[in-house]
Design a protein around this motif. Structure first.
Motif, PDB file in Angstrom:
ATOM      1  N   ILE A 130     -67.291  29.409  -2.765  1.00  0.00           N
ATOM      2  CA  ILE A 130     -68.112  28.430  -3.494  1.00  0.00           C
ATOM      3  C   ILE A 130     -68.684  29.139  -4.714  1.00  0.00           C
ATOM      4  CG2 ILE A 130     -70.129  26.942  -3.376  1.00  0.00           C
ATOM      5  CD1 ILE A 130     -69.554  26.561  -0.433  1.00  0.00           C
ATOM      6  N   ASN A 131     -68.350  28.631  -5.901  1.00  0.00           N
ATOM      7  CA  ASN A 131     -68.722  29.337  -7.121  1.00  0.00           C
ATOM      8  C   ASN A 131     -70.087  28.938  -7.642  1.00  0.00           C
ATOM      9  OD1 ASN A 131     -66.272  30.729  -7.369  1.00  0.00           O
ATOM     10  ND2 ASN A 131     -65.295  28.875  -8.139  1.00  0.00           N
ATOM     11  N   ASP A 191     -66.115  24.665  -5.950  1.00  0.00           N
ATOM     12  CA  ASP A 191     -65.447  25.764  -5.253  1.00  0.00           C
ATOM     13  C   ASP A 191     -64.099  26.135  -5.862  1.00  0.00           C
ATOM     14  OD1 ASP A 191     -63.533  23.968  -4.333  1.00  0.00           O
ATOM     15  OD2 ASP A 191     -64.628  23.587  -2.497  1.00  0.00           O
ATOM     16  N   ASP A 192     -63.426  27.077  -5.194  1.00  0.00           N
ATOM     17  CA  ASP A 192     -62.163  27.606  -5.709  1.00  0.00           C
ATOM     18  C   ASP A 192     -60.996  26.645  -5.570  1.00  0.00           C
ATOM     19  OD1 ASP A 192     -63.190  29.925  -6.532  1.00  0.00           O
ATOM     20  OD2 ASP A 192     -62.489  31.155  -4.868  1.00  0.00           O
ATOM     21  N   TYR A 193     -61.201  25.525  -4.874  1.00  0.00           N
ATOM     22  CA  TYR A 193     -60.063  24.639  -4.635  1.00  0.00           C
ATOM     23  C   TYR A 193     -60.091  23.421  -5.542  1.00  0.00           C
ATOM     24  CZ  TYR A 193     -60.137  27.668  -0.675  1.00  0.00           C
ATOM     25  OH  TYR A 193     -60.172  28.798   0.091  1.00  0.00           O
ATOM     26  N   ALA A 235     -57.601  23.993 -10.634  1.00  0.00           N
ATOM     27  CA  ALA A 235     -57.829  25.257  -9.933  1.00  0.00           C
ATOM     28  C   ALA A 235     -59.314  25.388  -9.665  1.00  0.00           C
ATOM     29  CB  ALA A 235     -57.315  26.401 -10.780  1.00  0.00           C
ATOM     30  N   HIS A 236     -59.876  26.595  -9.816  1.00  0.00           N
ATOM     31  CA  HIS A 236     -61.269  26.778  -9.428  1.00  0.00           C
ATOM     32  C   HIS A 236     -62.229  26.120 -10.412  1.00  0.00           C
ATOM     33  CE1 HIS A 236     -59.737  30.088 -11.801  1.00  0.00           C
ATOM     34  NE2 HIS A 236     -60.922  30.317 -12.266  1.00  0.00           N
ATOM     35  N   VAL A 237     -63.277  25.556  -9.830  1.00  0.00           N
ATOM     36  CA  VAL A 237     -64.368  25.024 -10.642  1.00  0.00           C
ATOM     37  C   VAL A 237     -65.382  26.143 -10.752  1.00  0.00           C
ATOM     38  CG1 VAL A 237     -65.989  23.147 -10.903  1.00  0.00           C
ATOM     39  CG2 VAL A 237     -63.908  22.813  -9.582  1.00  0.00           C
TER      40      VAL A 237
END
Length: 1641
Positions: A521-522, A537-539, A564-566
């Motif tokens: 989780i970014n 998140d990365d998904y 891709a990732h947020v």
């Protein structure tokens, strides 16, 4: 707990800033409505410049990388990347999916193009072969596929002026394709001397076979046919990325930033240099251009879209901007205005207006930007850089305030304190520095507690504390501004945080899934007012949680769009919007926040439908809020249908065991027994894990299933008929709307669905290839043409079939949990519903995919488990029964209301003309009116209500009801206990069929002198069954424990039963009352036997390896047999009652003396001489042959010998019942095999007079009664047994020709030229100039066997003078291929012409003039030829050739269908037959073509040759097949012959069913090698053998042999249909003709 349910608010995508310019081209178009369509990240965007509005298409699950516009300019096709990428065709006006194309490409879809009328779509994959694929996109069906090129393909286009032609271009190549049949054949473009061989980036087709293409060096190459005729030098200064054709001409755009317009003959009109315009900049590169009228759209590498009006070409209008290539990480929102700031690795910082949806300021910095922050009064903007410095700008005019560099590593996070006095700067070297804003950013403190890089910071509201997160997932606190670490939790407890962007901490525990320690989780941002939390998140997923969420694995709503990732997500200052930014897709998404109170108004916006389960799904995490699953449903969900060994694996296993068997078969083995058995009656119905599987047929018979048998029960005559086409458990059954056909689905590795006729019990179609493990539900559409099925694989795949053709129409993943039911909409054939565990979904067909929307429950109910569902009286209305006893009423996808219907789950419901009927676990059948308002009537299933005519007894009152069906004035009810009842509308209940309940059944005994038997099961019942015509259960008794064995005493008065707890009892055989019981053992009793004669002793065997012997009269134990090392499996007495034969689990065969139990050693020779009272042993020399070749994998569980000691019946773990001759000496005896049980057969017993065999299935809980048919007695009916595993080795006759032909290995001619290996396309296919004197339709010379001349090979050294080569013309060919081919000469035109083949040429020889004409499109030897006999297809010839591989490239084997007169190719079928095609045959209507391959499996394939569609394919035989031919009057029946092989085939839908020819009717007939086929009337078939005999077959049974019709092999036979003559040709000279009548006698 608040976290238990997902938040009730919602996000709606409102705007996307950006355009995908990098790595993509030709992805920007005007639609018919003058809107602009393009894509960014995983979203298709339709932008209306007039209204400044965007619409979004969100059916993709990953980055979109290709786009094509339909010629009518409304529909759009987009292709994505991913492991299983798919193509969506969608409407740009409604942004709804029209069709989905999937399951072909891997890695990604690089280019797409529609053909001229928009019916077909071509796609190119990103896989290693760059596969090119042509689709009929409306049906979602692939028409053709071929490997595209070894290197990347950049563009593909249909030739809009010639049908069935395409052009593709890419790295160092251009290819011209033609589509014929299912074959795509490429020809490589010849660059010659006109231009350099180089990479072609884009192309456009024009009339007169002209193609224009843009090259990497900026030239335009012009092609005619496949040859380069001229180049336009220097059209652009660098690569040409995009070329767009329109009515006025062509537009090109290149890396030099110029747009050039050309007229239709490619003369230049004008040039527009975008770099020179006011918006331009150095390095602008054009990736996409679209010209319509006076408007030109331009997309650039740096994510801008320009619109140029031709009149004012120096003032392009910038309609979209985004960040350029490079990761995007920095995001900040303005504290008081609706502005967002982003900064990226492209070194630009941009300010966006969230109201106007526009870029309002942009400033380029020196370094890549990694984070941003705006201070509380909105004046200063701080940017953290990748090099460790940070810069502060004034927001007003973007001028620099200060630039400070204190660190070496990237600054990942910075934030101003709420009071505006400090700036905290977090660096990747794990420190946080504090700067004083008023002191011109002087450093006032540092925090050094972390050991890893800093990821997130938050200030407390009073600016006195700072919390940080670092890469290790640690959360630390510091006192400000000094930076001293705070360790006491007390001090922190009261702190209120000004913002919440940290990913770890109590308040956000719930954002992490349970049991996971990953840090994907970014970013997080909390909205305190709305009490929601948004995460990225990365998904590529944005999620909404309730705030605070304390428990791990909280529920959420999720949104897809980013690919891709947020990297970052933030609320706007007034919480109206959420802004999210994507790392790799460097796009900015703006989401509108819709709070709870507004949701009601938003409901008319139906949830966006999707393929990738997304948008507003509830999460499937913690089940804490779901009520306990009902015990029955829970049991059922835990059932697994996976087998150790599937029936499909048997052929491979046998192959592996071939070696053992070779050594063993030296002895001459016994023949299979003459007796056969036929299934007569089955006691049982599968209700414990299946629902709604019971129906009335048209004529009032009842159809249902049990084990692997479909049963049709006639209740007037009390008889059953059986469909035995399945080979494993049937799990579901449904009936066609006309009530005459039934579909059943089974368990299997590749499980099949059979559609069969209830009258004839013949299969009409078999569907397989798209499910795994098994099929859990099937349903017909209202018109009966389609069938929907659901699998029990992990994703519970849903497939929609056109069942008559056997074609898969659409496929989709259903759900993670089990789906119990699928129902097709009776009004709209494209819609269906599925219901299952926490699952109710509404689907519609879209091309090859299905689009599902979850039922919207709202506040009315909980997400419950649905057990059954039906449609109501309009297409919108649906009803489902839940596991809690409610009936849910749905309109469209919304839950309207729920009605309480039953106590416990509602298992079955059925719609009537005016109402509904439901049945539940409470054993009540309820009739309802048409809106579920009133319950009109209920029937309780009780013993008291049973009518006198019942065939059996109810075990308990109110059994759980699993199936309900109405018809013929009755209600038909199936229960969980395996009973089928008929409820009269007036009340009385008749029991028709019953079987054991759930639990394995092992115990079986037949009565010594009456036709009855007893069974005992793990369901704790002992039952007596009548085997005479009344077929019913006579008595039942409940036991305290389950039992595994039972035995009648010799006088039939007592019945002994062994129980699972180690006790046993003796009961009165009539009343089932106890006589006496004992409990001496702990483990279960496995076998129990009375001694013969007076029945003085009782032997009781148990699982703890002892046998106790009791004296029946005195009821005392008199002996114990010890010495077995494992549990006892079977015991038998000898006739005198003095000796016991024992089998154990360790495969020991032991002997004990009775009654003391002394162990005896008896030599095996003696064992045979002993007269045994019964034989149920599976060990020993006498029955050595009953163990199958694959004995390691499977066990023989039971056997029983007839009283005349002739036939031994066995049952094994695979569900086979087999008959052997007794004694079966020598390994692997021959047998007859019967499939009806699904898994293991636990017991088999002959009745006292051998007239019937009774068998028990373990897990299928069924008792099957078979009638024994003695050797002499045989009705004329097809024998349903299978012959043995091993075909006999000896074979009548040997012939050198046949042997030689069998051993020929066809070398591929392309590789047999000895100079050099050649790859790619043969030179003679590359260049051809038809010469003037070409005559007789000659197209090209065949390649000679000599090495090709070097001038024909292409060389790139242009200096060499090339000699023009005159083309050779073929005039006459001597020779005919007869050495290894047969039946390849035919008459045409009533005998005027002869057609035959040699080498790679088809020859038409005119008898009168002696002239020949040739068909020369084959590129390798022709092996077979046939002529279509149907008058509609006159003079149509099919020829099959050898080939190299089976990869569908030009070198693969192929079949050409061509017109013999004008030599036009009508269709080319590329086959998966590796090596070559050895036989072809047309069907009676001429529409189907049958082909046989030379591959190791000798595959048989059926084609619809006009469309090039493969209908069915199946392995034919493990040895060479010589000929396969359709019956002259049929499209579905054909026969194949070959090495020791005759098979009779039926085409059922997409499946091929075969029956081996049966020899057993004639004495001493041996299977010989067959070489030829002819057909007679009344299903007669004649085959010619290697020894010169002709065999005559009726159906698939040999009825006579015409011995020695020839004195050598019969190579050819031909039926002349008109006069009934059969002509045969053999190895001796003269041909003979046999009168058809003479053969039939």
């Amino acid at each position: 707990m608040a976290a238990r349910s997902a938040p009730s608010c919602h996000l709606r995508l409102e705007w996307v800033y950006g355009y995908r310019g990098h790595q993509c081209r030709n992805n920007l178009y005007y639609t018919a409505a003058k809107e602009i369509v393009y894509f960014v990240a995983g979203v298709g965007v339709v932008y209306s410049p007039r209204e400044h509005r965007q619409k979004f298409y969100r059916g993709h699950s990953d980055d979109i990388i290709s786009l094509a516009l339909h010629p009518e300019r409304v529909l759009v096709a987009t292709g994505q990347v991913g492991k299983e990428p798919y193509i969506c065709i969608w409407d740009s006006y409604t942004v709804q999916t029209i069709s989905v194309l999937k399951d072909v490409h891997t890695h990604g879809i690089a280019c797409l193009a529609f053909d001229l009328d928009g019916q077909r779509l071509v796609s190119v994959g990103l896989d290693s072969k760059n596969a090119v694929c042509v689709w009929d996109w409306k049906r979602g069906k692939m028409l053709s596929m071929a490997p595209g090129h070894t290197d990347r393909i950049f563009d593909i286009s249909w030739d809009l002026y010639q049908p069935n032609k395409l052009v593709s271009c890419g790295v160092k190549h251009i290819k011209f394709w033609s589509l014929c049949g299912n074959a795509l054949t490429p020809k490589r473009g010849v660059f010659g001397k006109t231009g350099d061989l180089q990479t072609i980036l884009c192309l456009a087709c024009a009339r007169d076979e002209l193609t224009y293409s843009g090259a990497l060096n900026g030239d335009i190459y012009v092609w005619k046919g496949i040859n380069l005729i001229r180049t336009i030098q220097g059209a652009h200064a660098a690569g040409i990325f995009s070329m767009n054709a329109c009515e006025e001409g062509f537009a090109t755009g290149g890396r030099d930033g110029c747009i050039r317009l050309w007229d239709l003959t490619f003369k230049p009109i004008t040039v527009i240099d975008l770099r020179e315009t006011d918006q331009g900049y150095k390095g602008l590169s054009v990736r996409s251009v679209c010209w319509r009228g006076d408007h030109i759209l331009v997309g650039t590498q740096d994510s801008e879209i320009f619109e140029i009006v031709v009149q004012e070409r120096n003032k392009p209008f910038l309609i979209m901007q985004g960040h350029c290539e490079g990761e995007l990480w920095a995001l900040a929102v303005h504290p008081t205005k609706p502005l967002a700031v982003t900064g990226s690795d492209d070194r630009s910082v941009r300010i966006w207006s969230l109201v106007d949806h526009a870029l309002i300021a942009r400033c380029n910095m020196e370094e890549p930007i990694r984070c941003a922050a705006v201070n509380a009064d909105g004046i200063h903007l701080a940017l953290g850089m990748k090099d460790g410095s940070f810069t502060v700008l004034r927001v007003r005019d973007m001028t620099e305030v200060v630039h400070i560099k204190d660190r070496k590593e990237a600054i990942h996070e910075l934030k101003y304190s709420p009071d505006g006095t400090y700036l905290a700067v977090g660096c990747n070297d794990s420190s946080v520095d504090i700067y004083g804003v008023a002191q011109r950013y002087k450093k006032v403190g540092e925090c050094l507690g972390s050991l890893s890089f800093i990821t997130h910071l938050d200030w407390s509201s009073d600016s006195r504390y700072l919390q940080t997160n670092d890469g290790n997932g640690k959360r630390l606190f510091y006192r400000m501004p000094g930076g001293k670490e705070v360790t006491s939790t007390e001090e922190i407890k009261g702190v209120h945080w000004a913002s919440w962007t940290c990913v770890s901490g109590l308040e956000v525990n719930g954002i992490w899934p349970k049991y996971s320690d990953i840090n994907d989780i970014n970013s997080v941002d909390g909205n305190y007012i709305g009490q929601v939390l948004v995460t990225a998140d990365d998904y590529g997923i944005i999620k909404l949680f309730r705030y605070p969420c304390l428990r791990k694995g909280a529920k959420f709503r999720k949104y897809i769009g980013h690919s891709a990732h947020v990297t970052n997500v933030r609320w706007s200052h007034d919480y109206q919007w959420v802004i999210s930014i994507g790392g790799a897709d460097h796009s900015v998404f703006q989401w509108k926040f819709i709070p709870e109170r507004k949701l009601k108004d938003a409901l008319h916006i139906a949830p966006q439908e999707s393929l990738a389960d997304s948008h507003s799904d509830e999460s499937d995490s913690d089940l804490s809020d779901v009520p306990e699953l009902d015990s029955e449903i829970e049991q059922e969900t835990q059932l697994t249908y996976r087998r150790q060994v599937y029936k499909e694996d048997l052929p491979q296993l046998k192959e592996q065991c071939k070696e053992k068997q070779k050594s063993a078969t030296s002895k001459r083995r016994e023949r299979a027994p003459g007796n056969s058995i036929r299934l007569h009656f089955v006691h049982g119905y599968r209700g414990y894990d299946c629902r709604s599987n019971l129906f009335y047929t048209q004529i009032g018979e009842i159809v249902y299933h049990v084990a692997a048998v479909g049963v049709i029960y006639n209740r007037q005559q009390n008889t059953q008929r059986f469909y035995l086409g399945h080979d494993d458990d049937i799990l579901c059954l449904t009936i066609h709307p006309l009530k005459d056909y039934v579909a059943t689905g089974q368990v299997g590795r590749d499980p099949s669905i059979h559609i069969w006729d209830t009258e004839t019990i013949k299969p009409l179609s078999i569907l397989k290839g798209h499910h795994q493990c098994g099929i859990s539900a099937v349903d017909f559409s209202a018109d009966g043409k389609r069938l929907a099925s659901v699998g029990i694989d992990d994703s519970h795949t849903i497939v929609l079939w056109d069942w008559k053709k056997g074609e898969k129409l659409s496929i989709a993943r259903g759900s993670k949990d089990k789906i119990f039911v699928v129902k097709m909409n009776p009004y709209v054939p494209d819609k269906l519903i599925t219901a299952g565990i926490k699952h109710m979904k509404f689907w519609r067909k879209a091309g090859g995919g299905l689009i599902g929307r979850k039922g919207y429950i709202g506040t009315l109910g909980k997400n419950d488990t649905m057990m059954c569902a039906v449609y109501g009286w309009t297409e919108e209305m649906a009803f489902s029964g839940t596991s809690t006893g409610d009936v849910c009423i749905w309109r469209d996808i919304f839950l309207v209301k729920t009605v309480k219907a039953h106590d416990g789950p509602v298992f079955s419901m059925h719609a009537l003309e005016k109402g509904f009927v439901t049945g539940g676990k409470d054993g009540i059948v309820a009739l309802w009116d048409d809106s579920f308002e009133r319950c009109l009537k209920t029937y309780a299933i009780k013993r008291a209500a049973l009518a006198p005519g019942s065939k059996g007894l109810l075990l308990e009152d109110n059994p759980s009801i699993r199936a309900i069906s109405l018809g013929h004035g009755h209600i038909l009810v199936g229960t969980k206990n395996g009973e089928i009842l008929e409820v009269d509308k007036s009340g009385p209940i008749t029991l028709l069929v019953q079987g054991h309940m759930e639990g394995e059944v092992w115990g079986l005994a037949t009565h010594p002198y009456l036709p009855i038997c007893a069974t005992v099961s793990d369901d704790k019942t002992l039952r007596i069954w009548d085997l005479s015509p009344s077929h019913c259960m006579l008595a039942v008794r409940k036991l305290k424990k389950g039992g595994r064995c039972c035995c009648f005493s010799p006088d039939g008065k007592a019945l002994a039963v062994g129980l699972n707890d180690g006790s046993f009892l003796m009961a009165n055989a009539d009343t089932l009352e106890d006589l006496v019981s004992f409990h001496h053992r702990k483990d279960m009793i496995s076998d129990i036997r009375f001694s013969p004669g007076s029945g003085k002793y009782l032997a009781v065997a148990s699982h703890d390896s002892f046998i106790d012997i009791y004296n029946v009269m005195s009821s005392k134990r008199v002996g114990i047999c010890k010495g077995a090392t494992s549990y006892i499996t079977h015991i038998d007495w000898d006739i005198r009652g003095k000796l016991l034969q024992v089998n154990t689990g360790a495969k020991e065969q032991l002997f004990f003396e009775a009654p003391r139990g002394k162990k005896q050693t008896i030599p095996s020779v003696e064992v045979e001489k002993i007269a045994w009272a019964s034989w149920t042993s599976v060990l020993g020399l006498c029955c050595e042959g009953i163990w199958p070749v694959i004995g390691e994998v499977t066990d023989v569980t039971a056997s029983c010998l007839t009283s005349d000691k002739m036939v031994l019946a066995t049952g094994d773990d695979l569900g086979f019942v087999k008959l052997f001759r007794y004694p079966t000496k020598g390994k692997f005896g021959k047998f007859k095999r019967y499939v009806a049980h699904s898994t293991h057969v636990t017991n088999v017993r002959w009745t006292y007079d051998d007239s019937m065999l009774v068998t028990l299935g373990g897990t299928d809980m069924s008792l099957m009664v078979w009638t024994n048919e003695m050797e002499g007695y045989r009705e004329k009916r097809p024998c349903d047994s299978e012959e043995s595993d091993i075909d006999s080795e000896e074979d009548g006759g040997y012939d050198s020709d046949v042997t030689r032909e069998n051993e020929i290995s066809y070398t591929i001619r392309a590789l047999s030229t000895n100079i050099r290996p050649m790859f790619g396309i043969k030179p003679h296919l590359q260049q051809k100039e038809p010469s003037t004197d070409e005559r007789q339709g000659v197209v090209r010379p065949p390649v000679s066997r000599a090495p090709p001349q070097p001038e024909k090979l292409q060389t790139n050294n242009v200096g060499k003078k090339k000699r023009p080569i005159e083309d050779l013309v073929l005039e006459l060919v001597f020779g005919y291929r007869g050495r290894d081919c047969r039946n390849n000469v035919h008459y045409l035109n009533d005998g005027d012409d002869i057609i035959y083949h040699t080498a790679s040429i088809g020859i038409l020889h005119n008898v009168a003039t002696g002239s020949q004409s040739f068909y020369q499109e084959h590129n390798d030897d022709i092996l077979c030829l046939t002529v279509n006999q149907h008058p509609k297809f006159i003079n149509i010839v099919a020829t099959g050739q050898v080939g190299d591989s089976a990869d569908m490239s030009a070198a693969a084997p192929s079949i050409h269908i061509w017109d013999a007169m004008n030599k036009q190719t009508l269709s080319i079928l590329r086959c998966y037959h590796s090596k070559g095609v050895c036989s072809v045959s047309f069907s009676a209507t001429g529409k189907l073509l049958l082909s046989v391959g030379l591959d190791p499996e000798h595959t048989i394939t059926i084609w619809r040759w006009q469309e090039g569609a493969k209908i069915a394919s199946r392995a034919g035989h493990n040895q060479r097949i010589f000929v396969a031919e359709f019956r002259p009057d049929s499209d579905t029946q054909f026969v194949s012959v070959g090495v020791k092989h005759v098979k009779f085939w039926t085409l059922a839908g997409r499946a091929l069913l075969s029956k081996k020819g049966l020899l057993s009717t004639l004495e001493d007939a041996r299977m010989q090698t067959m070489l030829a086929i002819a057909f007679g009337a009344n299903n007669l078939t004649f085959t010619g053998t290697i020894s010169g005999d002709v065999c005559v077959w009726k159906d698939h049974i040999l009825c006579r042999i015409v011995a020695r019709a020839h004195n050598g092999p019969v190579f050819a036979m031909y039926t002349t249909l008109r006069d009934g003559l059969i002509v045969t040709g053999g190895k001796e000279r003269p041909a003979r003709s046999l009168l058809g009548q003479g053969m039939l006698k």
